[in-house]
Structure formats: structure tokens, C-alpha cells
Design an enzyme around this catalytic site. Structure first.
Site, PDB file in Angstrom:
ATOM      1  N   GLY A   9       0.826  -1.214   0.000  1.00 57.58           N
ATOM      2  CA  GLY A   9       0.000   0.000   0.000  1.00 57.58           C
ATOM      3  C   GLY A   9       0.850   1.249   0.000  1.00 57.58           C
ATOM      4  N   THR A  11       1.316   3.281  -2.486  1.00 62.27           N
ATOM      5  CA  THR A  11       0.926   4.268  -3.499  1.00 62.27           C
ATOM      6  C   THR A  11       0.153   5.451  -2.926  1.00 62.27           C
ATOM      7  OG1 THR A  11      -1.074   2.984  -3.918  1.00 62.27           O
ATOM      8  CG2 THR A  11       0.802   2.590  -5.397  1.00 62.27           C
ATOM      9  N   ASP A  58      -2.101  -7.337  -6.509  1.00 66.03           N
ATOM     10  CA  ASP A  58      -3.280  -7.166  -5.659  1.00 66.03           C
ATOM     11  C   ASP A  58      -3.129  -8.153  -4.500  1.00 66.03           C
ATOM     12  OD1 ASP A  58      -5.817  -7.294  -4.487  1.00 66.03           O
ATOM     13  OD2 ASP A  58      -6.837  -6.954  -6.392  1.00 66.03           O
ATOM     14  N   VAL A  59      -3.132  -7.668  -3.271  1.00 68.10           N
ATOM     15  CA  VAL A  59      -2.925  -8.579  -2.127  1.00 68.10           C
ATOM     16  C   VAL A  59      -4.074  -9.572  -1.961  1.00 68.10           C
ATOM     17  CG1 VAL A  59      -1.418  -6.967  -0.839  1.00 68.10           C
ATOM     18  CG2 VAL A  59      -3.891  -7.015  -0.361  1.00 68.10           C
ATOM     19  N   TYR A 151     -15.292  -3.809   9.209  1.00 64.35           N
ATOM     20  CA  TYR A 151     -13.963  -3.168   9.203  1.00 64.35           C
ATOM     21  C   TYR A 151     -13.302  -3.370  10.573  1.00 64.35           C
ATOM     22  CZ  TYR A 151     -10.168   0.203   9.019  1.00 64.35           C
ATOM     23  OH  TYR A 151      -8.915   0.778   9.066  1.00 64.35           O
ATOM     24  N   VAL A 184      -6.791   9.322  10.316  1.00 67.62           N
ATOM     25  CA  VAL A 184      -5.669   9.838   9.521  1.00 67.62           C
ATOM     26  C   VAL A 184      -6.227  10.335   8.188  1.00 67.62           C
ATOM     27  CG1 VAL A 184      -3.336   9.364   8.687  1.00 67.62           C
ATOM     28  CG2 VAL A 184      -4.326   7.886  10.466  1.00 67.62           C
ATOM     29  N   PHE A 188      -8.299   7.181   2.514  1.00 69.09           N
ATOM     30  CA  PHE A 188      -9.092   6.157   3.211  1.00 69.09           C
ATOM     31  C   PHE A 188     -10.605   6.401   3.085  1.00 69.09           C
ATOM     32  CE2 PHE A 188     -11.142   4.722   7.150  1.00 69.09           C
ATOM     33  CZ  PHE A 188     -10.697   3.414   7.266  1.00 69.09           C
TER      34      PHE A 188
HETATM   35  P1  NDP Z   1      -5.183   4.935   1.532  1.00 64.60           P
HETATM   36  O1  NDP Z   1      -6.478   4.624   0.866  1.00 64.60           O
HETATM   37  O2  NDP Z   1      -4.613   6.286   1.346  1.00 64.60           O
HETATM   38  O3  NDP Z   1      -4.084   3.845   1.113  1.00 64.60           O
HETATM   39  C1  NDP Z   1      -4.408   2.482   1.005  1.00 64.60           C
HETATM   40  C2  NDP Z   1      -3.264   1.755   0.335  1.00 64.60           C
HETATM   41  O4  NDP Z   1      -3.574   0.350   0.293  1.00 64.60           O
HETATM   42  C3  NDP Z   1      -3.048   2.204  -1.115  1.00 64.60           C
HETATM   43  O5  NDP Z   1      -1.675   2.354  -1.355  1.00 64.60           O
HETATM   44  C4  NDP Z   1      -3.615   1.057  -1.931  1.00 64.60           C
HETATM   45  O6  NDP Z   1      -2.852   0.897  -3.126  1.00 64.60           O
HETATM   46  C5  NDP Z   1      -3.380  -0.148  -1.008  1.00 64.60           C
HETATM   47  N1  NDP Z   1      -4.333  -1.210  -1.302  1.00 64.60           N
HETATM   48  C6  NDP Z   1      -5.668  -1.194  -1.094  1.00 64.60           C
HETATM   49  N2  NDP Z   1      -6.235  -2.322  -1.548  1.00 64.60           N
HETATM   50  C7  NDP Z   1      -5.213  -3.069  -2.050  1.00 64.60           C
HETATM   51  C8  NDP Z   1      -5.151  -4.342  -2.681  1.00 64.60           C
HETATM   52  N3  NDP Z   1      -6.261  -5.076  -2.900  1.00 64.60           N
HETATM   53  N4  NDP Z   1      -3.954  -4.808  -3.078  1.00 64.60           N
HETATM   54  C9  NDP Z   1      -2.828  -4.082  -2.885  1.00 64.60           C
HETATM   55  N5  NDP Z   1      -2.823  -2.871  -2.295  1.00 64.60           N
HETATM   56  C10 NDP Z   1      -4.005  -2.374  -1.904  1.00 64.60           C
HETATM   57  O7  NDP Z   1      -5.429   4.637   3.088  1.00 64.60           O
HETATM   58  P2  NDP Z   1      -4.480   4.751   4.372  1.00 64.60           P
HETATM   59  O8  NDP Z   1      -3.112   5.152   4.024  1.00 64.60           O
HETATM   60  O9  NDP Z   1      -5.220   5.546   5.370  1.00 64.60           O
HETATM   61  O10 NDP Z   1      -4.529   3.233   4.863  1.00 64.60           O
HETATM   62  C11 NDP Z   1      -3.381   2.444   5.072  1.00 64.60           C
HETATM   63  C12 NDP Z   1      -3.651   1.495   6.224  1.00 64.60           C
HETATM   64  O11 NDP Z   1      -3.885   2.242   7.404  1.00 64.60           O
HETATM   65  C13 NDP Z   1      -4.859   0.589   6.038  1.00 64.60           C
HETATM   66  O12 NDP Z   1      -4.553  -0.693   6.502  1.00 64.60           O
HETATM   67  C14 NDP Z   1      -5.916   1.252   6.919  1.00 64.60           C
HETATM   68  O13 NDP Z   1      -6.889   0.335   7.367  1.00 64.60           O
HETATM   69  C15 NDP Z   1      -5.041   1.749   8.046  1.00 64.60           C
HETATM   70  N6  NDP Z   1      -5.602   2.817   8.870  1.00 64.60           N
HETATM   71  C16 NDP Z   1      -6.037   3.986   8.310  1.00 64.60           C
HETATM   72  C17 NDP Z   1      -6.573   4.975   9.111  1.00 64.60           C
HETATM   73  C18 NDP Z   1      -7.139   6.246   8.565  1.00 64.60           C
HETATM   74  O14 NDP Z   1      -7.914   6.912   9.267  1.00 64.60           O
HETATM   75  N7  NDP Z   1      -6.798   6.664   7.358  1.00 64.60           N
HETATM   76  C19 NDP Z   1      -6.607   4.806  10.567  1.00 64.60           C
HETATM   77  C20 NDP Z   1      -6.139   3.546  11.047  1.00 64.60           C
HETATM   78  C21 NDP Z   1      -5.630   2.600  10.215  1.00 64.60           C
HETATM   79  P3  NDP Z   1      -3.453   0.621  -4.589  1.00 64.60           P
HETATM   80  O15 NDP Z   1      -4.832   1.194  -4.629  1.00 64.60           O
HETATM   81  O16 NDP Z   1      -2.477   1.264  -5.528  1.00 64.60           O
HETATM   82  O17 NDP Z   1      -3.428  -0.866  -4.689  1.00 64.60           O
HETATM   83  C1  8X3 Z   2      -9.406   4.011  10.409  1.00 61.58           C
HETATM   84  C2  8X3 Z   2      -9.921   4.781  11.568  1.00 61.58           C
HETATM   85  O1  8X3 Z   2     -12.046   5.358  12.895  1.00 61.58           O
HETATM   86  O2  8X3 Z   2     -12.224   5.268  10.472  1.00 61.58           O
HETATM   87  O3  8X3 Z   2      -8.977   2.742  10.798  1.00 61.58           O
HETATM   88  O4  8X3 Z   2     -12.009   3.249  11.747  1.00 61.58           O
HETATM   89  S1  8X3 Z   2     -11.628   4.636  11.661  1.00 61.58           S
END
Ligand code: NDP
Ligand code: 8X3
Length: 250
Positions: A9, A11, A58-59, A151, A184, A188
Site C-alpha cells: 500500500g 501508493t 493485488d494482495v 472493518y 488519519v 481512506f
Molecule cells: P489509503 O487509501 O490512502 O491507502 C491504502 C493503500 O492500500 C493504497 O496504497 C492502496 O494501493 C493499497 N491497497 C488497497 N487495496 C489493495 C489491494 N487489494 N492490493 C494491494 N494494495 C491495496 O489509506 P491509508 O493510508 O489511510 O490506509 C493504510 C492502512 O492504514 C490501512 O490498513 C488502513 O486500514 C489503516 N488505517 C487507516 C486509518 C485512517 O484513518 N486513514 C486509521 C487507522 C488505520 P493501490 O490502490 O495502488 O493498490
Molecule cells: C481508520 C480509523 O475510525 O475510520 O482505521 O475506523 S476509523
């Protein structure tokens, strides 16, 4: 730091910021994601600071995940740091109206995808008796909030897997850490609400954590001395007290 890290992730959001932070610190990078153009742009930008290898997969796809990691050139095969970050929320609906597609996406990406990548990376760590796995959990892995159901379940699973990894990999000198952020400001919510305007309001009226804040914490975690492991870290923006209590200016 003469180490190699694989970040899933990379990107967007937390993963991309972590790639930038690690590059700044001289950590060699394997950056993963599905959006090839972004991977190449990031590779180009960070190659000035460190060696960068790109893996596009794709994971959710078990074979593609295993094959991609098996395809690494020999100078990238010894991965010291694995950041299992790829993941998202898909939808925010009460359990009685959530969709099977959203549920599949969250369990397949956040839980099973993390396992596939770990399965591919761990053997060279156990063999070398060294390594650090950072799993990106969430405050949603510590408490369940209304309409968070699946989630939250996926992130509770990430925490259980983290603990299981720490126990089983203990004899191999491998550190395992969970970094659990609250809100964050990344892509997301765009993903969660599928581009709906609801996403625009999630980070309004307060200062949410920025991806860079989390990236710095991840670097702090991987840069502790050999005998120190940050096992489980919860970080909120100051305005947030829990999943449901956020002090907003309006
Ligand atoms: P973003 O949406 O900005 O980034 C998500 C990343 O995950 C992208 O780089 C995307 O890359 C990759 N991704 C998603 N699906 C796939 C897939 N099927 N295969 C490969 N890569 C994938 O979100 P965040 O940076 O916020 O999220 C990163 C992590 O942090 C996640 O695990 C999220 O649950 C966690 N998190 C986020 C919070 C928030 O509030 N934002 C809070 C707590 C945790 P691409 O699309 O290029 O594949
Ligand atoms: C992302 C934070 O509060 O949207 O994991 O679940 S929340």
C-alpha cells in the site's frame, strides 16, 4: 540504516509517507500497490535517495502476491522490515444492510492479504533469525463503533495475528509490532465512501493525523535498538478521544 523494507500500500497515504520517510533514512525499498503509474512516480522520486524496487500486485490474489515476492532480484530478497499496510474500509453500513462485496473486500485485503504477504516474506526472516514486521492495525481494532462492524472485525483480526506472530516468531529474534492509528487524513475515506461527498466531511472541523505523523512513528519503531520492540502502539489526533468522540469546531 543499511536495511531493506517492503511496504504494501505504498501508493497512497500512510504507506507512501512511510516510503518517503524510510528513503530519507537510507532504507532500501520495495514498494507495492496496484497503481503502476503511482509506483513508478514514487520510484523515480525516491531513487535519488535509495534503491527502489517496484512490485505491482493485488494482495487479494494469493498467487500474484506469492509470485511477486518470489520474483524479487537477489539483492532485494533479504527483507529486514515488512510493513503490512495495504488495506481500507469499504462502506460504513449497519450490519443488516452491509454488502457482501464490501465484507469480502475488507476480509480479503486487510486480513488475508496481510497473511499472504507475510507468508511470502517470513521464511527468509526465520532463516536469517532477524527481521521486523509492522502491521498497521487501527483504533478500530481496539474498539467497535456503530456501522464499523466488519472493518472493525478485520482490524481486530490484524491485532490477533500480530500477537500470534510475536509469539510464534519469538524464537527467531523477529520483532513484531502493531501500529494502530485513529483518524488519519488520507484517501481512506474516499475509498470507504466510494467517492461520495460524505468523505469530504470526515476530516473537517479538527486537525486529523497526517500520513507523515504515522510514518514518523513507524520509522521510530523500526529504529529502536535491537533489544527494544514497540509491541502495540495506539495514536489519536489530539481532538480524538475514542472512535466516536471527536472534538470538532462546529
Ligand atoms: P489509503 O487509501 O490512502 O491507502 C491504502 C493503500 O492500500 C493504497 O496504497 C492502496 O494501493 C493499497 N491497497 C488497497 N487495496 C489493495 C489491494 N487489494 N492490493 C494491494 N494494495 C491495496 O489509506 P491509508 O493510508 O489511510 O490506509 C493504510 C492502512 O492504514 C490501512 O490498513 C488502513 O486500514 C489503516 N488505517 C487507516 C486509518 C485512517 O484513518 N486513514 C486509521 C487507522 C488505520 P493501490 O490502490 O495502488 O493498490
Ligand atoms: C481508520 C480509523 O475510525 O475510520 O482505521 O475506523 S476509523
Amino acid at each position: 540504516m543499511n536495511k531493506t523494507a517492503l511496504i504494501t500500500g505504498a501508493t497512497s497515504g500512510i504507506g507512501r509517507a512511510t516510503a518517503h520517510e524510510f528513503a530519507k533514512q537510507g532504507i532500501r525499498l520495495i514498494i507495492c500497490g496496484r497503481r503502476q503509474e503511482r509506483l513508478e512516480t514514487i520510484q523515480e522520486a525516491l531513487s535519488k535517495q535509495t534503491d527502489v524496487h517496484v512490485l505491482n500486485f493485488d494482495v487479494r490474489d494469493k498467487k500474484a502476491s506469492l509470485n511477486a515476492i518470489a520474483s524479487l532480484p537477489s539483492d532485494f530478497k533479504n527483507i529486514d522490515i515488512l510493513v503490512n499496510n495495504a488495506g481500507n474500509a469499504h462502506g460504513m453500513d449497519p450490519i443488516q444492510s452491509g454488502t457482501l462485496e464490501d465484507w469480502d473486500a475488507m476480509m480479503d485485503i486487510n486480513v488475508k492479504g496481510l497473511l499472504y504477504v507475510s507468508k511470502a516474506v517470513i521464511p527468509q526472516m526465520t532463516e536469517r533469525k532477524t527481521g521486523h514486521i509492522i502491521n498497521i492495525g487501527s483504533s478500530a481494532g481496539k474498539e467497535v463503533y456503530p456501522k464499523g462492524n466488519v472493518y472493525c472485525a478485520s482490524k481486530h483480526a490484524v491485532l490477533a495475528i500480530t500477537e500470534g506472530m510475536r509469539i510464534d516468531l519469538n524464537e527467531f529474534n523477529i520483532k513484531v509490532s502493531a501500529i494502530n492509528p485513529g483518524l488519519v487524513e488520507t484517501e481512506f475515506s474516499q475509498v470507504r465512501f466510494k467517492g461520495d461527498t460524505k468523505a469530504d466531511n470526515v476530516y473537517k472541523g479538527y486537525k486529523a493525523l497526517q500520513a507523515q505523523d504515522v510514518a514518523e512513528i513507524i520509522y521510530f519503531t523500526v529504529s529502536r535498538p535491537a533489544h527494544v520492540n514497540i509491541a502495540d502502539l495506539l495514536v489519536f489526533p489530539t481532538a480524538q478521544a475514542s472512535s466516536t468522540i471527536v472534538k470538532k469546531d462546529f
